[in-house]
Design a protein around this motif. Structure first.
Motif, PDB file in Angstrom:
ATOM      1  N   SER B 584       0.842  -1.183   0.000  1.00  0.00           N
ATOM      2  CA  SER B 584       0.000   0.000   0.000  1.00  0.00           C
ATOM      3  C   SER B 584       0.886   1.245   0.000  1.00  0.00           C
ATOM      4  CB  SER B 584      -0.898   0.001   1.246  1.00  0.00           C
ATOM      5  OG  SER B 584      -1.625   1.206   1.311  1.00  0.00           O
ATOM      6  N   ALA B 585       0.527   2.195  -0.839  1.00  0.00           N
ATOM      7  CA  ALA B 585       1.228   3.488  -0.901  1.00  0.00           C
ATOM      8  C   ALA B 585       2.750   3.313  -0.979  1.00  0.00           C
ATOM      9  CB  ALA B 585       0.844   4.356   0.297  1.00  0.00           C
ATOM     10  N   GLY B 586       3.174   2.357  -1.778  1.00  0.00           N
ATOM     11  CA  GLY B 586       4.602   2.206  -2.025  1.00  0.00           C
ATOM     12  C   GLY B 586       5.353   1.425  -0.970  1.00  0.00           C
ATOM     13  N   ARG B 587       4.639   0.770  -0.082  1.00  0.00           N
ATOM     14  CA  ARG B 587       5.299   0.099   1.034  1.00  0.00           C
ATOM     15  C   ARG B 587       4.768  -1.332   1.179  1.00  0.00           C
ATOM     16  NH1 ARG B 587       8.251   1.822   5.510  1.00  0.00           N
ATOM     17  NH2 ARG B 587       8.219   3.966   4.771  1.00  0.00           N
ATOM     18  N   PHE B 588       5.700  -2.277   1.294  1.00  0.00           N
ATOM     19  CA  PHE B 588       5.333  -3.661   1.598  1.00  0.00           C
ATOM     20  C   PHE B 588       5.426  -3.828   3.110  1.00  0.00           C
ATOM     21  CE2 PHE B 588       6.994  -3.836  -2.702  1.00  0.00           C
ATOM     22  CZ  PHE B 588       6.063  -4.631  -3.353  1.00  0.00           C
ATOM     23  N   SER B 589       4.355  -4.272   3.723  1.00  0.00           N
ATOM     24  CA  SER B 589       4.446  -4.481   5.168  1.00  0.00           C
ATOM     25  C   SER B 589       3.822  -5.833   5.529  1.00  0.00           C
ATOM     26  CB  SER B 589       3.779  -3.340   5.935  1.00  0.00           C
ATOM     27  OG  SER B 589       2.539  -3.035   5.363  1.00  0.00           O
ATOM     28  N   VAL B 590       4.326  -6.344   6.636  1.00  0.00           N
ATOM     29  CA  VAL B 590       3.841  -7.646   7.102  1.00  0.00           C
ATOM     30  C   VAL B 590       2.487  -7.421   7.752  1.00  0.00           C
ATOM     31  CG1 VAL B 590       4.277  -9.635   8.609  1.00  0.00           C
ATOM     32  CG2 VAL B 590       6.190  -8.457   7.467  1.00  0.00           C
ATOM     33  N   ARG B 591       1.525  -8.198   7.283  1.00  0.00           N
ATOM     34  CA  ARG B 591       0.163  -8.047   7.804  1.00  0.00           C
ATOM     35  C   ARG B 591       0.195  -8.214   9.324  1.00  0.00           C
ATOM     36  NH1 ARG B 591      -1.896 -11.264   4.100  1.00  0.00           N
ATOM     37  NH2 ARG B 591      -2.295  -9.739   2.490  1.00  0.00           N
ATOM     38  N   GLY B 592      -0.339  -7.282  10.039  1.00  0.00           N
ATOM     39  CA  GLY B 592      -0.378  -7.357  11.500  1.00  0.00           C
ATOM     40  C   GLY B 592       0.863  -6.800  12.172  1.00  0.00           C
ATOM     41  N   ASP B 593       1.863  -6.446  11.365  1.00  0.00           N
ATOM     42  CA  ASP B 593       3.084  -5.911  11.963  1.00  0.00           C
ATOM     43  C   ASP B 593       3.591  -4.770  11.079  1.00  0.00           C
ATOM     44  OD1 ASP B 593       5.431  -5.354  13.247  1.00  0.00           O
ATOM     45  OD2 ASP B 593       6.459  -7.209  12.635  1.00  0.00           O
ATOM     46  N   PRO B 594       2.886  -3.651  11.101  1.00  0.00           N
ATOM     47  CA  PRO B 594       3.197  -2.575  10.154  1.00  0.00           C
ATOM     48  C   PRO B 594       4.610  -2.015  10.318  1.00  0.00           C
ATOM     49  CG  PRO B 594       1.506  -1.895  11.768  1.00  0.00           C
ATOM     50  CD  PRO B 594       1.764  -3.337  11.997  1.00  0.00           C
ATOM     51  N   GLU B 595       5.242  -2.273  11.445  1.00  0.00           N
ATOM     52  CA  GLU B 595       6.626  -1.798  11.623  1.00  0.00           C
ATOM     53  C   GLU B 595       7.577  -2.519  10.690  1.00  0.00           C
ATOM     54  OE1 GLU B 595       7.529   0.803  13.817  1.00  0.00           O
ATOM     55  OE2 GLU B 595       5.346   0.933  13.678  1.00  0.00           O
ATOM     56  N   ALA B 596       7.249  -3.781  10.416  1.00  0.00           N
ATOM     57  CA  ALA B 596       8.106  -4.573   9.524  1.00  0.00           C
ATOM     58  C   ALA B 596       7.721  -4.240   8.090  1.00  0.00           C
ATOM     59  CB  ALA B 596       7.924  -6.060   9.806  1.00  0.00           C
ATOM     60  N   SER B 597       8.488  -3.348   7.462  1.00  0.00           N
ATOM     61  CA  SER B 597       8.103  -2.967   6.099  1.00  0.00           C
ATOM     62  C   SER B 597       9.316  -2.509   5.294  1.00  0.00           C
ATOM     63  CB  SER B 597       7.052  -1.849   6.162  1.00  0.00           C
ATOM     64  OG  SER B 597       7.651  -0.658   6.611  1.00  0.00           O
ATOM     65  N   LYS B 598       9.165  -2.558   4.014  1.00  0.00           N
ATOM     66  CA  LYS B 598      10.176  -2.058   3.075  1.00  0.00           C
ATOM     67  C   LYS B 598       9.472  -1.243   2.002  1.00  0.00           C
ATOM     68  CE  LYS B 598      13.853  -4.074   4.773  1.00  0.00           C
ATOM     69  NZ  LYS B 598      14.920  -3.245   5.377  1.00  0.00           N
ATOM     70  N   THR B 599      10.076  -0.115   1.635  1.00  0.00           N
ATOM     71  CA  THR B 599       9.492   0.654   0.531  1.00  0.00           C
ATOM     72  C   THR B 599       9.899   0.015  -0.789  1.00  0.00           C
ATOM     73  OG1 THR B 599      11.403   2.097   0.265  1.00  0.00           O
ATOM     74  CG2 THR B 599       9.725   2.785   1.880  1.00  0.00           C
ATOM     75  N   ILE B 600       9.134   0.357  -1.808  1.00  0.00           N
ATOM     76  CA  ILE B 600       9.445  -0.209  -3.128  1.00  0.00           C
ATOM     77  C   ILE B 600      10.806   0.310  -3.611  1.00  0.00           C
ATOM     78  CG2 ILE B 600       8.220   1.567  -4.501  1.00  0.00           C
ATOM     79  CD1 ILE B 600       7.245  -0.924  -6.230  1.00  0.00           C
ATOM     80  N   GLN B 601      11.191   1.498  -3.151  1.00  0.00           N
ATOM     81  CA  GLN B 601      12.508   2.024  -3.517  1.00  0.00           C
ATOM     82  C   GLN B 601      13.619   1.198  -2.858  1.00  0.00           C
ATOM     83  OE1 GLN B 601       9.938   3.919  -2.477  1.00  0.00           O
ATOM     84  NE2 GLN B 601       9.733   5.736  -3.773  1.00  0.00           N
ATOM     85  N   GLU B 602      13.381   0.803  -1.596  1.00  0.00           N
ATOM     86  CA  GLU B 602      14.380  -0.060  -0.926  1.00  0.00           C
ATOM     87  C   GLU B 602      14.482  -1.401  -1.636  1.00  0.00           C
ATOM     88  OE1 GLU B 602      14.229   1.251   3.744  1.00  0.00           O
ATOM     89  OE2 GLU B 602      12.426   0.306   2.945  1.00  0.00           O
ATOM     90  N   VAL B 603      13.341  -1.893  -2.069  1.00  0.00           N
ATOM     91  CA  VAL B 603      13.346  -3.172  -2.790  1.00  0.00           C
ATOM     92  C   VAL B 603      14.083  -3.013  -4.127  1.00  0.00           C
ATOM     93  CG1 VAL B 603      11.912  -4.983  -3.821  1.00  0.00           C
ATOM     94  CG2 VAL B 603      11.212  -3.894  -1.668  1.00  0.00           C
ATOM     95  N   ALA B 604      13.881  -1.869  -4.790  1.00  0.00           N
ATOM     96  CA  ALA B 604      14.551  -1.641  -6.073  1.00  0.00           C
ATOM     97  C   ALA B 604      16.069  -1.640  -5.898  1.00  0.00           C
ATOM     98  CB  ALA B 604      14.081  -0.314  -6.668  1.00  0.00           C
ATOM     99  N   LEU B 605      16.534  -1.005  -4.842  1.00  0.00           N
ATOM    100  CA  LEU B 605      17.986  -0.956  -4.608  1.00  0.00           C
ATOM    101  C   LEU B 605      18.525  -2.345  -4.271  1.00  0.00           C
ATOM    102  CD1 LEU B 605      20.422   0.937  -4.531  1.00  0.00           C
ATOM    103  CD2 LEU B 605      20.001   1.268  -2.084  1.00  0.00           C
ATOM    104  N   ALA B 606      17.768  -3.063  -3.447  1.00  0.00           N
ATOM    105  CA  ALA B 606      18.196  -4.422  -3.087  1.00  0.00           C
ATOM    106  C   ALA B 606      18.208  -5.336  -4.305  1.00  0.00           C
ATOM    107  CB  ALA B 606      17.276  -4.979  -2.006  1.00  0.00           C
TER     108      ALA B 606
END
Lengths: 155, 786
Positions: B584-606
């Motif tokens: 959602s809104a450019g961010r992948f987050s673990v359902r139920g644990d919104p702190e655990a997330s990566k932005t699509i930009q972080e994923v692109a760099l990785a």
């Protein structure tokens, strides 16, 4: 060939040109001011309007030799560090689509506001009668000129 | 409607100022005519001064001795390689498609047809040398009127005769519908010939390097053009690159494979230098394909209460001298639109395509649909007058109700969405319909010589061309899909490659908005690339209001794939299962644990680093998608026009114009409104100002903008626009908007003029409704006692 000296957008140029060379071809092909386009060959469309000694002219209807000794401002030289109020208003009011008529339209509007800083909508429409646009239906062009007038165009 | 659309994002519906503008308002543009290449030569064409003539001799040798002239060629010099300009729409099995060499060899069939070409150091020298070419002609009789071109003994445009095709369609029992019908109204309407007049004249540059050619052209269709150069002119496709740089408007006129484009490629190869050609306006008015030019006989059968029983349409369509890219298909795009928004029991349609010695016709803004809409909306007013009910009331009695969607029309189209009641109600309110009707009555009562008229157009159209299977069933030569690619750059920025080819529509802005929402990246971080087959190898280009309704959906498909790939990598980064991630809104987050997330930009760099990708996952998020729509899209709206018609001078003034359009979900309301404005203007131009006129010898009289009256700001009114929204059945809910205004406005204006004059006995005026024609109509209706 005739020798001419012309100031274009603040730069002096000296060239030998054919007497029949149109100013618009001189600007586009000799000086490289391709920002000024050509839309017709009967001076109806106004796409090629530039300011010659501060007054708008259709550069397809002026010979380069007639511009000898004059000071030309094209769309490329209109912005003075920042966009001219008319340029900014065209952007903000979505007064252009393909943008081909836009240089002439902006130059004509700038000249119109110099003559009449606070035109009515009807005066704007009449004042731009010599400029044709095929994309916008003119609604937003009128709005843009009105906005530029409200913003106050420097003389 | 049972449609699913994406959750609205931050960008969809926002009036973003255009990314395109910066270069266009400062003159930093890249029009084709700006291009200068080392050693580049200029072409000029010698064109036929005759509408129809046999060419008995062409001698270019005189041109060769002129200063600065490098080469000169006649059609015969290219006879072995110039082939025939393609027609991609053989609408019937027995259609006559005459050979159409880019330069005439034996015979010319319209004024302006190319006969010879001069190649010189500059454009002045090339133009000068044309006068030194000798051509001997044997004039042949011109063929100028499609109503008599099929008569016995009529002169022939082509050896095979003047008929190209006859195409028929019927649905329901038309004979039964008309038999014993209480009311039958029949009219014949003229769709005059129009000249598109995009502000940028055509221009081409061709450059060969080794066996590869690059063609820059002011075209709407770089991809189609590349295919055509390869398929029909023998240049291997992998060796052809076509670039559409900044293109200054098209309106269908640059949806063409032109003689000049083909000849630039062939001449450039022959002379071994880059060559350029830019048309003058007067050359363009003669030789850019024209639009419309039909005679429409239309009959409508109805009950006394106005319920429509049946509709019968018989068209004569002027093809001009040859069939160009989609010439014969244009009337067919109208064939399905005559029934418009109305329910009826039966419908029949016949179109005869006829050759004349004029410039070929082809797509022009709306292409077939404005013609159909004009005829049906005009005859609805005539039917209303015949029965004696309010024209809007007649429409309401017959139109498809909003609860009836999806609705399959008598023409076989399934309209997915719409709400004619809502659009009309909004338009009436904005227009002050009832107030104007009262004023009209008062003015009529006191015999005001300036009559007030109210014109109605409750239009729809089919656009978003088009489902490939439908195009196939109509014998069209290509599909109707569109392509998109997303490139996720290592820094999280995005390149969007689209097969659409914008020329004023604002794709760089609108496509950025769509992708920003889909990927959750900032609008500013997106760059849209288009119009160069090297950058964007697959596409079907821009026409038929298809870019958003087809190309926009391809973008969504490509974004889906990027997100799906990124999700797998994000899951690995978060040490979670992809199934447990939400995006959602450019961010992948673990359902139920919104702190655990990566932005699509972080994923692109990785992904770029590729140090810790899951087993078997390739280090790229880049994705391609192609979208082929299930259906057309069906924008609609209600346009109302008030005209003041001076019965003493014939002058028509548009007093107010209200347009309420339903174009589905809107990506950028500012751009949409601009498209509506411009479309209305072009339709008004047909109603009041423009006509391409040939004289009795077949000379075009309207070669300049002094003769062909493209309206200026002083000639057009201000428009009031409103929007109703029903969602189209695609994932964005979008329809199309490029042609709607043009389709709607012509009948609105003419209906208003007739409405003003109907009390005087006037029920038709041929377009354009010039002061002279209006005045004459008043005079003849009144027996000269206006």
């Amino acid at each position: 060939m005739t020798h001419i000296t012309v100031m274009v957008d603040g730069v002096n140029y000296a060239d030998h040109v054919e007497p029949r060379l149109l100013l618009v071809h001189y600007l586009r092909e000799v000086v490289g001011k391709t920002g000024t386009p050509i839309g017709c060959d009967t001076s109806n469309c106004g796409a090629c309007i530039v300011l010659m000694d501060g007054v708008s002219v259709k550069s397809c209807s002026v010979l380069a030799v007639q511009a000898d000794g004059s000071d030309i401002t094209t769309i490329e030289g209109l912005a003075d560090g920042e966009l001219h109020p008319v340029q900014r208003a065209f952007h903000e009011e979505h007064a252009l689509q393909c943008g081909y008529c836009t240089p002439g339209m902006i130059m004509a509007a700038a000249d119109l506001l110099r003559d009449n800083p606070h035109p009515t909508d009807e005066e704007i429409r009449e004042g731009l009668e010599g400029n044709l646009c095929r994309c916008t239906g003119y609604e937003n062009i009128v709005r843009a000129v009105r906005r530029a007038a409200e913003a106050g165009v420097a003389p | 409607m049972t449609t699913t659309t994406e959750a609205p994002g931050a960008e969809l519906g926002k009036a973003r100022l255009r990314k395109e503008d910066a270069r266009l308002i400062t003159g930093q543009t890249n029009w084709t005519d700006n291009i200068k290449l080392p050693g580049m030569l200029h072409m000029a064409f010698l064109r036929s001064p005759f509408a129809h003539a046999r060419i008995t001799r062409v001698d270019v040798s005189g041109a060769l001795s002129q200063p600065g002239v490098i080469a000169a060629f006649s059609g015969a010099d290219f006879a072995g390689e110039q082939g025939s300009l393609p027609c991609a729409w053989p609408v019937t099995a027995d259609i006559v498609i005459p050979a159409h060499p880019p330069m005439a060899v034996d015979e010319v069939r319209y004024v302006g047809e190319a006969i010879a070409v001069v190649v010189a150091r500059d454009r002045y020298a090339a133009a000068d040398a044309l006068a030194s070419i000798d051509v001997d002609y044997e004039p042949l009789p011109p063929v100028l009127d499609i109503r008599t071109a099929l008569d016995d003994g009529a002169p022939k445009v082509h050896e095979a005769g003047n008929k190209s095709y006859e195409w028929v369609f019927a649905s329901g029992d038309v004979d039964a519908a008309f038999r014993d019908a209480p009311v039958v109204v029949e009219r014949t309407y003229r769709q005059q010939r129009l000249i598109p007049c995009a502000m940028e004249p055509r221009a081409v540059v061709a450059q060969w390097l080794d066996d590869q050619v690059t063609l820059w052209s002011a075209t709407q269709i770089p991809h189609v053009l590349r295919f055509a150069l390869s398929a029909f002119f023998g240049i291997p496709e992998q060796n052809v690159r076509v670039v559409a740089p900044d293109v200054g408007g098209g309106f269908g006129s640059k949806l063409q494979v032109t003689a000049e484009e083909v000849l630039a490629v062939l001449v450039g190869r022959r002379v071994g230098k880059a060559v350029k050609w830019t048309e003058s306006r007067s050359e363009g008015n003669m030789t850019v394909h024209h639009g419309r030019d039909q005679w429409q006989r239309i009959r409508i059968a109805a009950d006394r209460d106005g319920r429509i029983r049946g509709l019968d349409v018989d068209l004569l369509a002027d093809m001009g001298a040859y069939l160009m890219l989609v010439t014969p298909g244009v009337p067919l795009l109208g064939a399905f639109m005559f029934p418009a928004i109305y329910k009826m029991d039966a419908y029949s349609f016949k179109c005869t395509g006829i050759f004349t010695t004029k410039m070929p016709t082809d797509a022009y803004r709306g292409a077939g649909r404005p013609e159909a809409t004009f005829a049906i909306e005009r005859i609805m007013d005539e039917l209303a007058a015949e029965i004696g009910i309010e024209p809007l009331e007649l429409r309401e009695r017959n139109w498809i109700k909003h609860e009836e969607f999806p609705f399959t029309t008598i023409a076989g189209l399934t309209y997915d969405s719409g709400n004619y009641e809502a659009a009309t109600a909004m338009a009436k309110e904005l227009f002050d319909y009832d107030g104007l009707r009262r004023e009209q009555q008062e003015r009529n009562d006191r015999g005001d010589p300036v009559r007030l008229g109210i014109g109605i157009s409750t239009f729809t159209e089919m656009c978003g061309l088009a489902p490939s299977r439908v195009l196939g069933s109509l014998s069209y030569g290509a599909g109707g899909w569109e392509s998109a690619s997303i490139r996720m750059l290592p820094t999280g920025k995005v390149e969007v490659v689209t097969g659409s080819s914008a020329h004023g529509q604002g794709h760089e802005t609108a496509w950025s908005q769509i992708v920003a929402d889909q990927l959750g990246v900032p609008f500013e971080d997106i760059r849209v690339l288009h119009g160069d087959t090297l950058v964007s190898p697959r596409g079907m280009d821009t026409y038929g209001s298809r870019s958003l309704a087809v190309g926009g959906l391809a973008l969504v498909g490509a974004c889906d794939k990027v997100v799906a790939k990124a999700k797998v990598i994000a899951a690995a980064m978060l040490e979670a299962s992809p199934d447990d991630l939400e995006f959602s809104a450019g961010r992948f987050s673990v359902r139920g644990d919104p702190e655990a997330s990566k932005t699509i930009q972080e994923v692109a760099l990785a992904t770029f680093a590729a140090h810790a990708l899951p087993e078997g996952v390739e280090p790229s998020l880049d994705s391609d998608a192609t979208y082929d729509p299930d259906n057309f899209s069906f924008p609609h709206g209600t346009h109302l026009c008030a005209t003041e018609v001076d019965t003493e001078t014939g002058f028509v003034k548009i007093r107010s114009y209200v347009a309420v359009d339903d174009v589905g979900v809107v990506v950028n309301p500012m751009i949409v409104e601009g498209q509506v404005h411009g479309g209305i203007a072009q339709g008004i131009a047909q109603a009041l100002y423009e006509e391409g006129v040939y004289d009795d010898d077949g000379n075009l009289l309207t070669t300049t903008l002094a003769d062909y009256l493209v309206p200026s700001a002083a000639d057009l009114p201000s428009y009031v626009t409103g929007r109703n929204e029903t969602q189209a059945s695609n994932r964005l809910g979008v329809k199309g908007v490029g042609e709607a205004g043009t389709i709607a406005s012509t009948p609105a204006v003419v209906n208003a003029i007739i409405d003003a004059l109907r009390p005087l006995g006037v029920n038709d005026i041929t377009m354009p409704c010039t002061p002279e024609r209006v005045w004459r109509a008043v005079q003849s209706a009144n027996g000269g006692a206006a």
